[in-house]
Design an enzyme around this catalytic site. Structure first.
Site, short mmCIF file in Angstrom:
data_model
loop_
_atom_site.label_atom_id
_atom_site.label_comp_id
_atom_site.label_asym_id
_atom_site.label_seq_id
_atom_site.Cartn_x
_atom_site.Cartn_y
_atom_site.Cartn_z
N LYS A 101 0.86 -1.19 0.00
CA LYS A 101 0.00 0.00 0.00
C LYS A 101 0.89 1.24 0.00
O LYS A 101 1.66 1.46 0.94
CB LYS A 101 -0.90 -0.02 1.24
CG LYS A 101 -1.81 1.21 1.34
CD LYS A 101 -2.80 1.09 2.49
CE LYS A 101 -3.63 2.34 2.61
NZ LYS A 101 -4.60 2.27 3.70
N LYS B 101 -2.17 -1.56 -3.95
CA LYS B 101 -3.06 -0.40 -3.90
C LYS B 101 -2.24 0.88 -3.95
O LYS B 101 -1.26 0.96 -3.22
CB LYS B 101 -3.84 -0.50 -2.59
CG LYS B 101 -4.81 0.61 -2.32
CD LYS B 101 -5.36 0.47 -0.93
CE LYS B 101 -6.09 1.75 -0.62
NZ LYS B 101 -6.28 1.98 0.75
C1 PBG Z 1 -7.40 3.02 5.59
C2 PBG Z 1 -7.80 2.93 4.16
C3 PBG Z 1 -7.71 3.95 3.21
C4 PBG Z 1 -8.22 3.42 2.04
C5 PBG Z 1 -8.61 2.12 2.30
N1 PBG Z 1 -8.33 1.83 3.61
C6 PBG Z 1 -7.31 5.37 3.36
C7 PBG Z 1 -5.92 5.73 3.60
O1 PBG Z 1 -5.00 4.94 3.69
O2 PBG Z 1 -5.76 6.94 3.75
C8 PBG Z 1 -8.32 4.18 0.75
C9 PBG Z 1 -9.21 3.61 -0.28
C10 PBG Z 1 -9.53 4.54 -1.38
O3 PBG Z 1 -8.91 5.61 -1.57
O4 PBG Z 1 -10.47 4.23 -2.12
N2 PBG Z 1 -8.42 2.60 6.47
#
Ligand code: PBG
Length: 325
Positions: free
Chosen positions: A194, A247
């Site tokens: 991520k 991601k």
């Molecule tokens: C954290 C989380 C995020 C997303 C999914 N889980 C936000 C982040 O890391 O700031 C983002 C998903 C998206 O942008 O569609 N709980």
């Protein structure tokens, strides 16, 4: 042998021939729809994600029923609590919004796979994905909270848990916590790779989870790094992850391909909120054909190696797949 013996256009000359030799195919079976759930009744649209809503539980049930009827096998839930505090208490509450939502969905649609996002950022007042002390995000102290949160989700009936916080060791901690409580069979979908991406901005708008100070660069990955993605994935696999996710998706197709080639686990890709917003905004202006942009971007994720697609366009994709574009 080359031209004129070889003519690649021979196999492109008609729809049926193109269909026959198509290398990548999408199926509704591999789609996961992300949904935001909040307290109260009704729903309200997320300004930066037109067509996506913060849903109350009754509205959520309508939405999940629609998705299920379209053949979408799974949803992933994100909670918006009543009150945010320093430790994200509602996230760990057996009666928190996500836990209630899981129970409601499983009661109405037992066959729909319910996945929960395990992370404190939606529930904390500071918006960070961990316990904060003196401006630092503490790793090991956060693990306890994540294990507790995952357990309340599973106790409510969640089928899969998906930690998205990027603390070191969280997959192992959650695996151990689940196993100790008899939940050996609950898979972990790990947000293994991520990146600290600007493309999460609309999500943070949706969940009110933009960090109050600083950014997430001390725990999410540097977008410049590729080899580090292999280390992240390898560690999560060693700790017991069942599915690994990359991601965002489109700006990281190279990483999806790398991860697919190196590891034998199913690979998921998440087309995040900012990717959704870009397509929506361009389509709204008439600059792109929305359904073709949806189809092509999802095809690209699959071609890059993703087995599973998390996408806000899951319903549109399901429709495109049954009716054509
Ligand atoms: C954290 C989380 C995020 C997303 C999914 N889980 C936000 C982040 O890391 O700031 C983002 C998903 C998206 O942008 O569609 N709980």
């Amino acid at each position: 042998m080359a031209f004129p013996v070889q003519r690649l256009r021979r196999l492109r000359q008609s729809g049926p021939i193109r269909n026959m030799v198509r290398e990548t195919r999408l199926s509704v079976d591999q789609l996961i729809l992300p949904l935001f759930v909040q307290h109260g009744t009704g729903k309200n649209e997320i300004a930066s994600m037109p067509g996506q809503y913060r849903l109350s539980i009754p509205a959520l049930l309508k939405e999940t029923t629609k998705a299920f009827r379209l053949g979408i096998p799974a949803v992933i839930l994100f909670g918006i609590p009543k009150i945010k505090d320093e430790f994200g208490s509602e996230g760990l509450d057996p009666n928190g919004i996500v836990q209630q939502a899981v129970r409601a969905i499983k009661k109405e649609l037992p066959e729909l796979v319910v996945i929960t996002d395990v992370c404190v950022d939606e529930y904390t007042s500071h918006g960070h994905c961990g316990v904060v002390k003196d401006g630092k995000i503490l790793n090991d102290e956060t693990l306890d909270l994540l294990v507790k949160m995952a357990l309340t989700h599973v106790e409510a009936g969640a089928d899969i848990v998906a930690p998205s916080d990027m603390m070191d060791g969280r997959v192992g901690a959650i695996r151990t916590g689940l196993d100790k409580n008899g939940y050996h069979d609950i898979p972990i979908l790990s947000y293994a790779v991520k990146y600290a991406s600007c493309f999460y901005a609309p999500f943070r708008d949706a969940a009110g989870s933009a960090p109050e100070f600083g950014d997430r660069k001390a725990y999410q990955m540097d977008p410049a790094n590729r080899r580090e993605a292999f280390r992240e994935a390898a560690l999560d696999i060693e700790e017991g992850a069942d599915i690994i996710m990359v991601k965002p998706a489109l700006p990281y197709l190279d990483i999806i391909r790398d991860i697919k080639d190196r590891f034998d686990l199913p690979v998921a890709a998440y087309q995040v909120s900012g990717e959704y917003a870009m397509i929506k905004a361009a389509a709204e202006k008439g600059w792109l054909d929305e359904s073709r942009a949806i189809y092509e971007s999802h095809l690209a994720m699959k071609r890059a190696g993703a087995d599973i697609l998390l996408t806000y366009f899951a319903k549109e994709m399901a429709q495109i797949l049954t009716e054509g574009q």
